[in-house]
Design an enzyme around this catalytic site. Structure first.
Site, mmCIF file in Angstrom:
data_model
loop_
_atom_site.group_PDB
_atom_site.id
_atom_site.type_symbol
_atom_site.label_atom_id
_atom_site.label_comp_id
_atom_site.label_asym_id
_atom_site.label_seq_id
_atom_site.Cartn_x
_atom_site.Cartn_y
_atom_site.Cartn_z
ATOM 1 N N ASP A 169 0.570 -1.659 0.250
ATOM 2 C CA ASP A 169 -0.201 -0.142 -0.282
ATOM 3 C C ASP A 169 0.953 1.287 -0.286
ATOM 4 O OD1 ASP A 169 -1.740 1.747 0.032
ATOM 5 O OD2 ASP A 169 -2.596 0.904 1.542
ATOM 6 N N ASP A 170 0.914 2.102 -1.138
ATOM 7 C CA ASP A 170 1.646 2.949 -1.138
ATOM 8 C C ASP A 170 2.960 2.581 -1.084
ATOM 9 O OD1 ASP A 170 -1.226 4.544 -0.984
ATOM 10 O OD2 ASP A 170 -0.243 5.696 0.954
ATOM 11 N N CYS A 184 -6.405 4.106 -3.436
ATOM 12 C CA CYS A 184 -6.285 2.777 -3.294
ATOM 13 C C CYS A 184 -7.574 1.939 -3.639
ATOM 14 C CB CYS A 184 -6.699 3.226 -1.620
ATOM 15 S SG CYS A 184 -5.352 3.257 -0.849
ATOM 16 N N LYS A 242 -6.509 -5.847 4.194
ATOM 17 C CA LYS A 242 -7.126 -4.230 3.605
ATOM 18 C C LYS A 242 -7.997 -4.589 2.960
ATOM 19 C CE LYS A 242 -6.612 0.080 2.206
ATOM 20 N NZ LYS A 242 -5.220 1.581 1.299
ATOM 21 N N HIS A 265 -11.007 -2.023 2.042
ATOM 22 C CA HIS A 265 -11.522 -1.111 1.091
ATOM 23 C C HIS A 265 -12.030 -0.950 -0.452
ATOM 24 C CE1 HIS A 265 -9.716 3.079 0.370
ATOM 25 N NE2 HIS A 265 -10.704 3.004 1.006
ATOM 26 N N HIS A 324 1.306 1.473 4.006
ATOM 27 C CA HIS A 324 0.044 2.856 4.243
ATOM 28 C C HIS A 324 1.184 4.289 5.550
ATOM 29 C CE1 HIS A 324 -3.519 5.218 4.199
ATOM 30 N NE2 HIS A 324 -3.831 4.943 3.122
ATOM 31 N N ASP A 338 0.163 -0.473 -4.312
ATOM 32 C CA ASP A 338 -1.665 -0.076 -5.097
ATOM 33 C C ASP A 338 -1.449 1.113 -6.052
ATOM 34 O OD1 ASP A 338 -1.193 1.577 -3.403
ATOM 35 O OD2 ASP A 338 -2.948 1.193 -1.994
ATOM 36 N N ASN A 339 -0.521 1.593 -5.259
ATOM 37 C CA ASN A 339 -0.603 3.262 -6.174
ATOM 38 C C ASN A 339 1.020 3.260 -5.796
ATOM 39 O OD1 ASN A 339 -2.393 3.682 -3.753
ATOM 40 N ND2 ASN A 339 -0.319 4.961 -3.639
ATOM 41 N N LYS A 367 0.880 9.769 -5.397
ATOM 42 C CA LYS A 367 0.218 9.687 -5.043
ATOM 43 C C LYS A 367 -1.232 10.373 -5.242
ATOM 44 C CE LYS A 367 -2.518 7.333 -1.158
ATOM 45 N NZ LYS A 367 -3.157 6.745 0.167
#
Length: 520
Positions: free
Chosen positions: A52-53, A90, A144, A146, A242, A300-301, A318
């Site tokens: 994540d991130d 996300c 996660k 989301h 994240h 994810d990004n 991001k």
């Protein structure tokens, strides 16, 4: 030779020939049933780790100062995806991964799914877990979600997964596992950790990366012991890396040389995640499952530079439509790869995993209107990617920028981006537009190229200029017009945006202090 000898030989031949005929018949019968009985052992286990991130410049093999020995080794021995794209934030990436469809075809074109929003990945869309379960896979998700939870039908156990352990919202405290969010100018808080459909109150103080790694190891161990003849799909979307910036001290100690406070904590978080991946791959090896496993790692990004991440030398971070927001760290490792230790530069997108993995598992996507392509051959053998273009997004709800440049094609004020072969067009407001080197690097970021007010169209040859420093929109109006027409084409297929207002009934205090489904 006597008559009795001839007779005995004839009987012997009759018996042998009969046995051979029977054996052949049984063999044919077995082959006729082969799709149901013999394909399962050859179906690969699939382990998909989603960070994540996680920024472009945050993995060792991209030259980062952050130590990622496990990721480096797996990538070097597998296939690095050098021209691989995710979404800038996300929920959109997760929705495209699990559904194989662009945001414009799910209604999730704008923003993320907030904790207080009655929103989710549309129920009529099967997930990758649904399709894998159809062909005999055990399916498990850890981490996660989301993708919406306002009704039980949107939660993981109702979207194709046999088990789920993790949190439903977009972010939370790594140790208390609690989430606070503003709903109508009022802060509401609650626990967001569940095992299946039940809240788990017993993990306070356990760091989430350790927690999710441990559960993933247990799933692999139990599967190996209890269901060895069944293929496994393990989806592991880590909370790491994240915000908030939190990590046990022992992971910080190796980064005393990093002076920037946020970068140092972030580096420790990355190292903890790297260790988690190592433990998972070792568990697969311990139970002799690795030899038939396809392991995929993806972000994810782009990295969030406001929370320690970095995407240098790419532009933006991001949330932006620049390469730094969407060009993703990704690789595949598997003994099943035909050509290993290579870099793939063919165009690939997160939506491609759906058809790729379903087909690899022996499933089919007949009747599904997917935007993804099956890219396994391109990954495994090094052939050309079947993908020649991709839609990054069209967001009609994002604040428009500048003045409309053309009346007879796509509205340049609208936030959008499309890629066709090497050409990338951005319209509207692309978001944060700077080049940000890591804190320890002194570099000329050429701020004269930063976002210009009222400008709303950019064109880049990403193959020769992945850093997006040379805007060619004035020099190649023919390409601009062509790509604007592609945006028109895609926009004609878009469904209405799903972005409902926040619902105060989500308040965890109304649901036992836990973030839970709140509508029937």
């Amino acid at each position: 030779m006597t008559d009795s000898s001839v007779f005995l030989r004839s009987v012997k031949c009759f018996i042998i020939c009969g046995l051979l005929t029977l054996s052949s018949t049984l063999s044919l019968t077995t082959n006729d049933k082969r799709p149901n009985t013999r394909t399962k052992p050859s179906q690969p286990n699939i382990v998909f780790v989603l960070a994540d991130d996680y920024g472009w410049n945050d993995v060792g093999y991209h030259g980062s100062e952050i130590k990622t020995p496990t990721l480096d080794r797996l990538a070097a021995d597998g296939v690095k995806l050098d021209n691989y794209y995710v979404q800038p934030i996300c929920s959109p990436t997760r929705s495209q991964l699990l559904s194989g469809r662009y945001q414009i075809h799910t209604g999730l074109q704008h923003g993320i799914i907030w904790a207080a929003q009655p929103n989710g990945l549309p129920l009529e869309l099967p997930t990758i877990a649904d399709k894998l379960r159809e062909v005999g896979y055990a399916t498990h998700a850890v981490g996660k979600w989301h993708l919406g939870f306002y009704k039980e039908a949107y939660t993981p156990l109702h979207r194709g997964f046999d088990s789920y352990f993790g949190y439903l919202t977009g972010g939370e405290d790594y140790l208390s596992h609690k989430r606070c969010t503003d709903v109508g100018h009022e802060m509401v808080c609650g626990l967001d950790l569940r095992d299946g459909e039940k809240p788990d109150w017993n993990k306070t103080g356990v760091y989430s990366t350790h927690l999710f790694t441990s559960r993933a190891e247990k799933i692999i161990t139990d599967h190996a012991k209890q269901s060895p003849d069944k293929p496994l799909f393990l989806y592991l979307p880590y909370q790491a890396v994240h915000s908030p910036l939190q990590v046990p001290q022992r992971y910080l100690d190796q980064y005393k040389n990093i002076k920037d406070h946020d970068r140092r904590i972030y580096a420790g978080m990355v190292s903890c995640m790297d260790e988690g991946v190592q433990n998972i791959t070792k568990t697969l090896e311990r139970f002799d499952m690795w030899k038939n496993t396809v392991f995929i790692f993806s972000t994810d990004n782009g990295g969030q530079i406001l929370s320690g991440g970095n995407n240098w030398p790419l532009r933006g971070w991001k949330g932006s439509l620049w390469e730094g927001g969407m060009r993703g760290v990704g690789f595949v490792n598997s003994p099943l790869l035909k050509n290993k230790g290579q870099v793939r530069r063919g165009l690939m997108h997160v939506s491609d995993w759906f058809p790729t993995l379903v087909h690899l598992a022996g499933g089919n996507t007949t009747g599904l209107k997917l935007d993804g392509h099956d890219i396994w051959r391109a990954i495994s053998e090094g052939g050309p990617s079947p993908r020649k273009e991709l839609l990054h997004n069209i967001d009609p709800m994002y604040q428009q920028a500048g003045e409309r440049l053309f009346n007879n094609t796509f509205d340049s004020r609208v936030r959008a981006a499309v890629r066709v072969n090497n050409w990338k067009l951005i319209t509207g407001d692309p978001g944060n537009s700077r080049w940000v080197p890591p804190p320890h690097v002194s570099a000329d970021t050429d701020d004269t190229l930063r976002f210009v007010p009222k400008k709303n169209i950019w064109l880049f040859d990403v193959a020769t200029d992945p850093w997006e420093r040379h805007d060619l929109s004035d020099k190649r109006p023919d390409i601009v017009k062509s790509l604007l027409e592609r945006l028109v084409f895609y926009n004609l297929t878009a469904v209405p945006v799903r972005y409902p207002p926040m619902d105060p009934n989500c308040d965890p205090s109304k649901h036992g202090g836990v973030w839970s489904p709140w509508q029937d």
